[in-house]
Design an enzyme around this catalytic site. Structure first.
Site, PDB file in Angstrom:
ATOM      1  N   ARG A   1     -18.334   5.249  21.257  1.00 13.82           N
ATOM      2  CA  ARG A   1     -17.602   6.516  21.212  1.00 13.82           C
ATOM      3  C   ARG A   1     -16.274   6.321  21.932  1.00 13.82           C
ATOM      4  O   ARG A   1     -16.120   5.449  22.785  1.00 13.82           O
ATOM      5  CB  ARG A   1     -18.392   7.630  21.886  1.00 13.82           C
ATOM      6  CG  ARG A   1     -18.604   7.439  23.376  1.00 13.82           C
ATOM      7  CD  ARG A   1     -19.337   8.609  24.008  1.00 13.82           C
ATOM      8  NE  ARG A   1     -19.464   8.438  25.443  1.00 13.82           N
ATOM      9  CZ  ARG A   1     -20.440   7.773  26.044  1.00 13.82           C
ATOM     10  NH1 ARG A   1     -21.373   7.185  25.301  1.00 13.82           N
ATOM     11  NH2 ARG A   1     -20.492   7.669  27.360  1.00 13.82           N
TER      12      ARG A   1
ATOM     13  N   SER B   1     -11.018  -1.097  26.710  1.00 12.58           N
ATOM     14  CA  SER B   1     -11.606  -0.309  27.790  1.00 12.58           C
ATOM     15  C   SER B   1     -12.332   0.937  27.295  1.00 12.58           C
ATOM     16  O   SER B   1     -12.080   2.059  27.759  1.00 12.58           O
ATOM     17  CB  SER B   1     -10.508   0.061  28.789  1.00 12.58           C
ATOM     18  OG  SER B   1      -9.861  -1.095  29.245  1.00 12.58           O
TER      19      SER B   1
ATOM     20  N   ASP C   1     -12.138  -3.615  30.818  1.00 14.00           N
ATOM     21  CA  ASP C   1     -11.229  -3.857  31.943  1.00 14.00           C
ATOM     22  C   ASP C   1     -11.975  -3.994  33.268  1.00 14.00           C
ATOM     23  O   ASP C   1     -11.539  -4.749  34.150  1.00 14.00           O
ATOM     24  CB  ASP C   1     -10.153  -2.772  32.035  1.00 14.00           C
ATOM     25  CG  ASP C   1     -10.710  -1.352  32.110  1.00 14.00           C
ATOM     26  OD1 ASP C   1     -11.934  -1.168  31.988  1.00 14.00           O
ATOM     27  OD2 ASP C   1      -9.896  -0.412  32.268  1.00 14.00           O
TER      28      ASP C   1
END
Length: 453
Positions: free
Chosen positions: A156, A141, A195
């Site tokens: 990132r 996620s 997710d």
């Protein structure tokens, strides 16, 4: 309630309230960012990551898959057995994600995750099957640049993570290397999925009219199906106009320039004290990781003005990240039976009635603002795609732990789109733990093989 505290409460109510016109302005800017920046070759604050997932479930998928779901607070390992007829069996184990790992090295993080998979296999699978080839659907996620359904380079970290040696690298390659170190060379990652995309696919499995998936949990994000003809940065020639591909928006980064979001001084402090200041502005006003921290900072401010907790020492107000979104929901929900008991256990001090009432009202203000801002992102996708109706699959601790917020989201959607709530063309489908099941379904529909049932 004393006059001073009542005045302070009214000021806070004004501070955290977002009116209809402001909601519309935020949504308008959001829609432009989704359309012009994120999908363009140049890109923008909102990554709008193509997932290469172009197949959607029919409900007849079959197979058995391991799944690993790494979110912001826990690791969840499952065995998902797809049995056709829109039915799946799921066995699951949840593992802690120690706080120290969030600022560790990539090898330490991946080794911990691989050890969770090894522990699950040892306890949940028959001994004679453990060495068979196994396909794993990996729910990760965080924003990645994908080159295939099972490959992705981490752009990132978000959600308070700051792990070294992972950004700029393929997370599947690093994780599969950790699996091999655990003696699990027979486990192959079949798909890498966010997710939000997993939640969307899980909702599609039972609600075919689903076209958006959203997470309001530790982070805040959404995914949706986009026409490949509207994705200029997608260079692969096999994806023709008319083909729909899942886009992982990663829209927690919306309005990092601070042009339209109504930030308060508390939001500014949360941002400044986070591991990545200046990033994830929208997420820091809407996600479960930060809502309790906003609540703490407001109470700390009121205490410093001697408006609340007079003559009482409250050490926990000086400790960051001590209040989570589940606690905030208990404090703010209408039907929670004993708020005084919850608050006194949390703050470790006796409270009078007006202090309890102030805490309850403040929790509601912060949660309601988050819900109304979350509606802006959903409305922006709806408008950007020109949809006439849509089911939104939703998962995440913020909404699941406070069902009242679902009504706040719907009310805000009605205000933005100009519909009474009972006539809204969007319907919210709550999908608990849908990201794991959705990852397995996505692996099945991409034709990445199927494990033994």
């Amino acid at each position: 309630m004393s006059i001073n505290l009542e005045t302070a409460t009214d000021s806070l109510r004004d501070l955290f309230h977002i009116g209809t016109e402001k909601l519309k302005a935020i949504t308008e800017h959001f829609t432009k960012e989704l359309t012009k920046a994120g999908l363009s070759i140049e890109g923008g604050n909102i990554p709008m990551n193509p997932t290469f997932l172009v197949d959607t479930p029919k409900g007849d998928e079959r197979g058995s898959y391991l799944t690993l779901d790494m979110g912001g607070s826990h690791i969840r390992v499952c065995q998902v057995v797809l049995e056709g007829k829109r039915h799946a069996r799921v066995s699951a184990r949840q593992y802690d994600l120690p706080e120290g790992l969030k600022s560790s090295t990539a090898e330490e993080l991946w080794d911990h995750m691989a050890s969770c998979v090894a522990e699950f296999i040892e306890h949940e699978q028959p001994k004679e099957n453990r060495k068979d080839k196994q396909l794993l659907a990996f729910t990760f996620s965080f924003p990645v640049t994908q080159s295939a359904v099972n490959r992705g380079v981490l752009q990132r970290w978000t959600k308070g993570f700051d792990v070294s040696g992972a950004e700029g690298y393929d997370v599947v390659e690093q994780f599969e290397a950790a699996l091999k170190r655990q003696g699990l060379s027979n486990v192959e990652v079949a798909i890498l999925i966010n997710d939000t995309t997993g939640t969307m696919v899980s909702s599609m499995y039972r609600e075919p009219d689903t076209c958006i998936g959203a997470i309001f949990g530790t982070g805040c994000n959404a995914a949706y199906m986009e026409d490949c003809g509207n994705i200029p940065k997608l260079r692969e020639p096999q994806f023709k106009p008319g083909v729909l591909m899942a886009i992982n928006c990663e829209y927690g980064a919306f309005d990092n320039e601070h042009l339209v979001l109504p930030r308060t001084k508390y939001d500014v402090t949360v941002d400044k004290e986070s591991p990545r200041p200046g990033q994830q502005s929208y997420e820091k006003m809407t996600s479960g990781l930060y809502l309790g921290e906003i609540f703490r900072l407001v109470l700390q401010d009121l205490k410093s003005q001697d408006l609340i907790f007079r003559g009482k020492e409250v050490p926990m107000l000086d400790k960051s990240q001590t209040i989570d979104c589940i606690m905030l929901a208990k404090i703010g929900m209408t039907n929670h039976f004993d708020k005084r008991e919850v608050l006194e256990h949390l703050l470790k001090i006796p409270l009078n009635e007006e202090e309890v009432r102030l805490c309850r009202d403040l929790a509601r203000m912060i949660d309601m603002r988050a819900a109304r801002l979350c509606a802006c992102g959903l409305a922006a996708i709806y408008k950007k795609r020109g949809l006439s109706s849509c089911v939104v699959g939703i998962d995440g601790s913020v909404l699941l732990n406070n069902p009242e917020l679902k009504d706040n989201v719907l009310q805000a959607l009605g205000e933005i789109l100009g519909y009474p709530v009972d006539k809204l063309p969007l319907r919210l489908n709550m999908v608990k733990d849908g990201s794991s099941e959705g990852a397995a379904i996505a692996a099945a529909v991409t034709g990445k093989g199927a494990g033994k049932i």
